[in-house]
Design a protein around this motif. Structure first.
Motif, PDB file in Angstrom:
ATOM      1  N   SER A  66      -6.529  -1.565 -14.125  1.00  0.00           N
ATOM      2  CA  SER A  66      -6.637  -1.274 -12.694  1.00  0.00           C
ATOM      3  C   SER A  66      -7.953  -0.580 -12.375  1.00  0.00           C
ATOM      4  O   SER A  66      -8.180  -0.151 -11.256  1.00  0.00           O
ATOM      5  CB  SER A  66      -5.463  -0.404 -12.237  1.00  0.00           C
TER       6      SER A  66
ATOM      7  N   THR B 173      -6.220  -5.824 -11.851  1.00  0.00           N
ATOM      8  CA  THR B 173      -5.405  -5.767 -10.644  1.00  0.00           C
ATOM      9  C   THR B 173      -6.334  -5.809  -9.434  1.00  0.00           C
ATOM     10  O   THR B 173      -7.559  -5.744  -9.566  1.00  0.00           O
ATOM     11  CB  THR B 173      -4.562  -4.484 -10.587  1.00  0.00           C
TER      12      THR B 173
ATOM     13  N   PRO C  53       2.686  -8.398  -7.541  1.00  0.00           N
ATOM     14  CA  PRO C  53       2.473  -7.009  -7.124  1.00  0.00           C
ATOM     15  C   PRO C  53       1.125  -6.447  -7.557  1.00  0.00           C
ATOM     16  O   PRO C  53       0.564  -5.575  -6.884  1.00  0.00           O
ATOM     17  CB  PRO C  53       3.627  -6.258  -7.802  1.00  0.00           C
ATOM     18  N   LEU C  54       0.589  -6.954  -8.666  1.00  0.00           N
ATOM     19  CA  LEU C  54      -0.691  -6.461  -9.167  1.00  0.00           C
ATOM     20  C   LEU C  54      -1.871  -7.004  -8.374  1.00  0.00           C
ATOM     21  O   LEU C  54      -3.003  -6.563  -8.566  1.00  0.00           O
ATOM     22  CB  LEU C  54      -0.854  -6.822 -10.646  1.00  0.00           C
ATOM     23  N   SER C  55      -1.608  -7.965  -7.477  1.00  0.00           N
ATOM     24  CA  SER C  55      -2.689  -8.547  -6.677  1.00  0.00           C
ATOM     25  C   SER C  55      -2.877  -7.805  -5.357  1.00  0.00           C
ATOM     26  O   SER C  55      -3.651  -8.239  -4.507  1.00  0.00           O
ATOM     27  CB  SER C  55      -2.389 -10.024  -6.400  1.00  0.00           C
TER      28      SER C  55
ATOM     29  N   LYS D  79      -3.890  -4.176  -3.404  1.00  0.00           N
ATOM     30  CA  LYS D  79      -4.612  -2.922  -3.599  1.00  0.00           C
ATOM     31  C   LYS D  79      -3.735  -1.729  -3.249  1.00  0.00           C
ATOM     32  O   LYS D  79      -2.917  -1.796  -2.339  1.00  0.00           O
ATOM     33  CB  LYS D  79      -5.860  -2.893  -2.724  1.00  0.00           C
TER      34      LYS D  79
ATOM     35  N   HIS E  82      -1.438   1.959  -4.369  1.00  0.00           N
ATOM     36  CA  HIS E  82      -0.129   2.241  -4.948  1.00  0.00           C
ATOM     37  C   HIS E  82       1.015   1.795  -4.050  1.00  0.00           C
ATOM     38  O   HIS E  82       1.956   1.121  -4.499  1.00  0.00           O
ATOM     39  CB  HIS E  82      -0.017   3.745  -5.223  1.00  0.00           C
TER      40      HIS E  82
ATOM     41  N   LYS F 291       1.587  -2.009  -3.851  1.00  0.00           N
ATOM     42  CA  LYS F 291       2.184  -2.531  -5.085  1.00  0.00           C
ATOM     43  C   LYS F 291       3.676  -2.231  -5.125  1.00  0.00           C
ATOM     44  O   LYS F 291       4.502  -3.088  -5.498  1.00  0.00           O
ATOM     45  CB  LYS F 291       1.491  -1.927  -6.307  1.00  0.00           C
ATOM     46  N   GLN F 292       4.059  -0.999  -4.764  1.00  0.00           N
ATOM     47  CA  GLN F 292       5.471  -0.607  -4.795  1.00  0.00           C
ATOM     48  C   GLN F 292       6.292  -1.455  -3.838  1.00  0.00           C
ATOM     49  O   GLN F 292       7.415  -1.874  -4.159  1.00  0.00           O
ATOM     50  CB  GLN F 292       5.626   0.882  -4.447  1.00  0.00           C
TER      51      GLN F 292
ATOM     52  N   THR G 243       4.407  -4.944 -14.623  1.00  0.00           N
ATOM     53  CA  THR G 243       4.139  -3.833 -13.696  1.00  0.00           C
ATOM     54  C   THR G 243       4.444  -2.476 -14.316  1.00  0.00           C
ATOM     55  O   THR G 243       4.490  -1.473 -13.607  1.00  0.00           O
ATOM     56  CB  THR G 243       4.975  -3.991 -12.408  1.00  0.00           C
TER      57      THR G 243
ATOM     58  N   VAL H 211       2.593   0.657 -13.196  1.00  0.00           N
ATOM     59  CA  VAL H 211       2.576   1.083 -11.792  1.00  0.00           C
ATOM     60  C   VAL H 211       3.967   1.206 -11.177  1.00  0.00           C
ATOM     61  O   VAL H 211       4.125   1.825 -10.126  1.00  0.00           O
ATOM     62  CB  VAL H 211       1.744   0.096 -10.933  1.00  0.00           C
TER      63      VAL H 211
END
Length: 322
Positions: free
Chosen positions: A99, A137, A197-199, A201, A203, A206-207, A237, A240
């Motif tokens: 990341s 990410t 989710p990793l694509s 930006k 926190h 992603k959550q 994931t 994160v």
């Protein structure tokens, strides 16, 4: 044997250090993070290599075997890669997910190369070709990185993949539609859902995507595919994901068919209640907008004051003949 059934059985063989996730009462996602990586390495090698390559846009020989990712050394620390694969041309691919981009990371990859080369040489007395592939990410974009560690006469070249190329919102919408229509997800669909989710930006984004992915996966009827997707999502994931979501995935994996039916009924009730609440709020805003329009305010001003789209206000004004 079906692919998903084979995947489940293969994963079960490797699950000694996975704390028997399908049956245990509790677990700590941080404790199993790297065991997860080893399991998913095998899953990718045995089942989803082609789809994995296609989603990431990688053009390298096919994966033929997953290798252990721990790299013990005399030093006190132990390095662990995310993935180590033997490829069809006899070379090896070291894959790591990041990341952030830094010189420290490049030094880490250099250590990977040295230790993997040493381990392989000790096994068969041969020097093998290695590829270092870093999957970033969405927190890292093309142009932010330098794919070369230049040490003068020695250089380490890195193949970079940027997950910003994936459209998470589109992936979630399309996958949700497929699941709701009862259409079985393809290998490519599964990989995209695990990675999406990793694509995104940041926190919070992603959550939110992780939570949406869990909800979509929980509605899949096929038990093997549902559990494999949950395990894959947890694996990709793991750096994160929140403890609440990782715990939820653990519970979903362990649920019996009857428990899953009850869980889906609960989720449907929550969804219905939320929709009813949103409708009430929408009706209230419509009432306020109507009052503004009847008082002579312009549609543009009403839209700005009430906080609803201008097109909705104009449609309302037309209905009121204002």
């Amino acid at each position: 044997m079906a692919k998903d059934e084979k995947l489940n059985n293969d994963a079960a063989v490797e699950c000694v250090d996975y704390h028997n996730l399908d049956t245990c009462d509790s677990y700590d996602s941080m404790d199993i993070a790297y065991q997860n990586k080893d399991i998913m390495s095998k899953v990718l090698a045995d089942n989803y290599a082609d789809a994995f390559y296609e989603v990431l846009g990688l053009t390298i020989p096919r994966i033929v075997e997953a290798k252990p990712t721990n790299l013990p050394a005399i030093e006190a620390n132990e390095l662990r890669m995310d993935n180590l694969f033997l490829l069809a041309d006899g070379s090896y691919a070291i894959i790591d997910y990041e990341s952030s981009a830094s010189d420290e990371n490049k030094i880490k990859y250099l250590n990977y190369v040295a230790r993997v080369t040493s381990r392989l040489y000790n096994e068969d007395r041969q020097i093998h070709k290695l590829r270092v592939i870093v999957i970033y990410t969405a927190d890292v974009t093309a142009g932010d990185t330098d794919p070369v560690l230049d040490l003068g006469e020695q250089r380490l070249s890195i193949t970079e993949v940027f997950l910003t190329d994936l459209d998470a919102d589109k992936i979630l919408r399309e996958t949700d539609a497929l699941v709701r229509d009862g259409i079985r997800l393809s290998d490519k669909d599964m990989i995209r859902l695990m990675l999406c989710p990793l694509s995104i930006k940041g926190h919070d984004g992603k959550q939110e995507a992780i939570s949406k992915a869990i909800r979509i996966i929980s509605e899949i009827e096929d038990e093997d595919q549902r559990k494999n997707l949950l395990k894959g999502l947890l694996t990709f994931t793991d750096k994160v994901i929140s403890k609440e979501d990782s715990d939820l995935i653990g519970r979903l994996i362990r649920m019996t068919k009857v428990e899953m039916i009850f869980y889906k009924e609960q989720m449907e009730a929550v969804k219905k209640a939320r929709e009813e609440e949103e409708k009430k709020a929408s009706d209230k805003l419509k009432e306020i907008a109507t009052n503004f329009l009847r008082s002579g305010d312009s549609a543009q001003k009403v839209a700005e004051c009430v906080g609803i789209p201008l097109s909705h206000v104009e449609e309302l004004a037309a209905q009121l003949n204002i």
